[in-house]
Design an enzyme around this catalytic site. Structure first.
Site, mmCIF file in Angstrom:
data_model
loop_
_atom_site.group_PDB
_atom_site.id
_atom_site.type_symbol
_atom_site.label_atom_id
_atom_site.label_comp_id
_atom_site.label_asym_id
_atom_site.label_seq_id
_atom_site.Cartn_x
_atom_site.Cartn_y
_atom_site.Cartn_z
ATOM 1 N N HIS A 1 -21.022 -13.945 -27.561
ATOM 2 C CA HIS A 1 -20.035 -13.189 -28.488
ATOM 3 C C HIS A 1 -18.828 -14.277 -29.027
ATOM 4 O O HIS A 1 -18.001 -14.522 -28.014
ATOM 5 C CB HIS A 1 -19.629 -11.965 -27.492
ATOM 6 C CG HIS A 1 -20.621 -10.666 -27.814
ATOM 7 N ND1 HIS A 1 -20.069 -9.618 -27.273
ATOM 8 C CD2 HIS A 1 -21.699 -10.763 -27.956
ATOM 9 C CE1 HIS A 1 -20.981 -8.874 -27.463
ATOM 10 N NE2 HIS A 1 -22.069 -9.324 -28.067
ATOM 11 N N TYR B 1 -13.066 -2.403 -27.991
ATOM 12 C CA TYR B 1 -12.005 -1.892 -27.320
ATOM 13 C C TYR B 1 -11.055 -0.864 -28.029
ATOM 14 O O TYR B 1 -10.595 -1.293 -29.085
ATOM 15 C CB TYR B 1 -11.150 -2.849 -26.529
ATOM 16 C CG TYR B 1 -12.073 -3.781 -25.643
ATOM 17 C CD1 TYR B 1 -11.785 -3.513 -24.148
ATOM 18 C CD2 TYR B 1 -12.380 -4.922 -25.964
ATOM 19 C CE1 TYR B 1 -12.386 -4.274 -23.316
ATOM 20 C CE2 TYR B 1 -13.124 -5.759 -25.193
ATOM 21 C CZ TYR B 1 -12.996 -5.626 -23.654
ATOM 22 O OH TYR B 1 -13.659 -6.309 -22.900
ATOM 23 N N PRO C 1 -11.414 -3.260 -14.763
ATOM 24 C CA PRO C 1 -12.442 -4.177 -15.311
ATOM 25 C C PRO C 1 -12.093 -4.134 -17.008
ATOM 26 O O PRO C 1 -12.787 -5.031 -17.780
ATOM 27 C CB PRO C 1 -13.366 -2.771 -15.347
ATOM 28 C CG PRO C 1 -12.535 -1.498 -15.359
ATOM 29 C CD PRO C 1 -11.703 -1.831 -14.443
ATOM 30 N N LYS D 1 -12.794 -9.490 -15.843
ATOM 31 C CA LYS D 1 -12.354 -10.490 -15.135
ATOM 32 C C LYS D 1 -13.011 -10.559 -13.722
ATOM 33 O O LYS D 1 -12.917 -11.572 -13.051
ATOM 34 C CB LYS D 1 -10.882 -10.589 -15.198
ATOM 35 C CG LYS D 1 -10.312 -10.908 -16.327
ATOM 36 C CD LYS D 1 -10.622 -12.447 -16.699
ATOM 37 C CE LYS D 1 -10.363 -12.634 -18.396
ATOM 38 N NZ LYS D 1 -11.177 -13.698 -18.780
ATOM 39 N N TYR E 1 -9.351 -14.205 -22.600
ATOM 40 C CA TYR E 1 -10.618 -13.804 -22.483
ATOM 41 C C TYR E 1 -11.689 -14.541 -22.079
ATOM 42 O O TYR E 1 -12.670 -14.116 -21.588
ATOM 43 C CB TYR E 1 -10.879 -13.044 -23.833
ATOM 44 C CG TYR E 1 -11.674 -11.831 -23.697
ATOM 45 C CD1 TYR E 1 -11.239 -10.476 -23.623
ATOM 46 C CD2 TYR E 1 -13.116 -12.056 -23.821
ATOM 47 C CE1 TYR E 1 -12.201 -9.440 -23.291
ATOM 48 C CE2 TYR E 1 -14.167 -11.007 -23.607
ATOM 49 C CZ TYR E 1 -13.522 -9.726 -23.466
ATOM 50 O OH TYR E 1 -14.398 -8.737 -23.277
#
Length: 389
Positions: A72, A200, A292, A296, A384
Site C-alpha cells: 500500500h 480512515y 490500533p 503500531k 505511518y
C-alpha cells in the site's frame, strides 16, 4: 535444559527474535502458554512497516509475504463527505505491506519447525529467577511436570498479562497509561474490500476504518461504547452503521456479507520503563500498548526485537555489551514516538464523549491542514511507514 536465550512468549515477537538469532547461530528456547493452534487463531492487525519487512527478509521468512502481501503506497482519510489521500511513496519512498499478523506468525512457526527449534507449548507456572545475576534461569511446568532452563539472557515477549514485566520489582518500574473512553467493534468478512487502500473515517457518528487482509477478506471497524458487547450488534446493524460513517460514494460500493469473526477491542496507551532489568529484556506488549489507530502494535514490537537481536549479536559475535546496556534507552526512544503518533491519530479521528463543538472544529481544521499541506502529509507518512530504527 540449557540455552543461550530463553524467550517467554510464542507470538510473533518471540518467534521473530528466535528466528533472527537462529540465522546467526545463537540458540534459544521459546515458551508459550497456549497451543500453536490457539496462537494462530488470534485475529490481529496486518499492516507491516518497512522495518518489519526488512526483519522478515533478514530472518529468511519473507517469501510468502513478498508473494501474497499487498503493498500500500498510501491511505485515504475522510471527514464527512470529504476524502483525501496521503501518498506514502511520494513522501517517503516507501510503502507498507498488508499481510495479516496471523500469516506472519504462521511463517515464523514454519521456519522454527524447519530449523528444529525448541518450542514448549502449554507451559504453566513460569517463574524467572536471578535475572540480576550472571546465571538467570526459568522454571515452568507442562502437564504438571516441572522443568528448568538455564540461560544467558531472558527475553520477555509474553504480552501485557505475562510474567515478565511483573518480575521486575515495583520500585524499579514506572508505568504510564491512558485509557480511551470508547472501543472498536470489528468484524471479519469474506468480502472484497471497499477500496484497494485503507480508509480512515472521522464522522459525526464516530470513527470507522475500512481495511483488508487480502482481495477476498475484509476487516472493518466502527467506534463503539465500552458498554457494548459483540452480541449487541447484528451483522445488518454493523453494516448499516458503517455505511453511515464513510462517504456515500464508498458506502454505495461496499459489499456486505456474514461476519466470520466479531469482537470489541478497548483502546489504551501504556508504557513501562525501563524495558530491562539485569538480564531480563521486555519486548512488545510486555512493555507497551498502543491504540490500533495507525497499526503500531506489532510494528513497535518488531522494533524492540531489532534492538535486542542486534545487542545479542554484538554480545556473542564481538564480545560487546554496549547494545545490551543501552537496549531500554534505544527501544523506548522509538516506542514513545510511536505512542505519540497513535495518540495524535486517535485524537484526530475519534469522537469523544465530552467533545465540544470547539473541539470538533479543531479536528476539522487539523484535517483540512493535513489535506492541504505537504509537510503535514510527509510527517504523517514518515510515521505511518515507520520511523527508521
Amino acid at each position: 535444559m540449557k540455552t543461550q536465550v530463553a524467550i517467554i512468549g510464542g507470538g510473533p515477537s518471540g518467534l521473530l527474535l528466535a528466528q533472527l538469532l537462529h540465522v546467526r547461530g545463537i540458540e534459544s528456547v521459546v515458551l508459550e502458554r497456549k497451543t500453536k493452534d490457539y496462537v494462530l487463531a488470534r485475529i490481529r492487525a496486518g499492516v507491516l512497516e518497512r522495518g518489519l519487512l526488512d526483519l522478515m527478509r533478514e530472518a529468511g521468512v519473507a517469501d510468502r509475504m513478498e508473494t501474497e502481501g499487498i503493498p500500500h503506497g498510501g491511505t485515504l482519510i475522510s471527514y464527512g463527505e470529504e476524502m483525501f489521500r496521503v501518498d506514502f511513496t511520494k513522501h517517503t519512498g516507501h510503502a507498507v505491506m498488508v499481510y495479516g499478523q496471523t500469516e506472519v506468525t504462521r511463517d515464523l512457526y514454519a521456519a522454527r519447525e524447519a530449523a528444529d527449534g525448541k518450542i514448549e507449548f502449554n507451559v504453566e507456572d513460569v517463574v524467572i529467577h536471578d535475572a540480576k545475576s550472571d546465571a538467570p534461569y526459568v522454571t515452568y511446568s507442562v502437564d504438571g511436570d516441572p522443568h528448568r532452563i538455564d540461560c544467558d539472557f531472558i527475553a520477555g515477549c509474553d504480552g501485557f498479562h505475562g510474567v515478565s514485566r511483573n518480575t521486575m520489582p515495583d520500585n524499579v518500574r514506572r508505568e504510564y497509561e491512558k485509557v480511551y473512553p470508547f472501543g472498536w467493534l470489528g468484524i471479519l468478512s469474506e468480502t472484497p474490500p471497499v477500496n484497494h487502500e485503507l480508509i480512515y473515517a472521522n464522522s459525526a457518528r464516530g470513527f470507522a476504518l475500512c481495511s483488508m487482509r487480502n482481495e477476498n477478506l475484509s476487516r472493518y471497524y466502527i467506534q463503539c461504547s465500552l458498554s457494548d458487547s459483540p452480541g449487541d450488534w447484528t451483522d445488518a446493524a454493523f453494516w448499516a452503521e458503517l455505511k453511515r460513517r464513510i462517504p456515500a460514494e464508498q458506502a454505495e460500493k461496499l459489499i456486505t456479507g456474514p461476519s466470520i469473526e466479531k469482537s470489541i477491542a478497548p483502546l489504551r496507551s501504556f508504557v513501562t520503563e525501563p524495558m530491562q532489568w539485569g538480564r531480563l529484556f521486555l519486548c512488545g506488549d510486555a512493555a507497551h500498548i498502543v491504540p490500533p489507530t495507525g497499526a503500531k502494535g506489532l510494528n513497535t514490537a518488531a522494533s524492540d526485537v531489532h534492538y535486542l537481536y542486534n545487542a545479542l549479536r554484538a554480545h556473542y559475535e564481538k564480545g560487546s555489551d554496549t547494545g545490551l546496556e543501552c537496549y531500554s534507552t534505544q527501544a523506548l526512544a522509538r516506542v514513545w514516538k510511536a505512542e505519540r503518533f497513535s495518540w495524535w491519530f486517535s485524537s484526530l479521528m475519534h469522537r469523544y464523549p465530552d467533545q465540544t463543538t470547539f473541539d470538533h472544529r479543531i479536528q476539522v481544521a487539523e484535517l483540512e491542514f493535513l489535506r492541504s499541506n505537504d509537510s503535514a502529509q510527509q510527517a504523517m507518512a514518515e510515521n505511518y511507514v515507520g520511523l527508521p530504527y
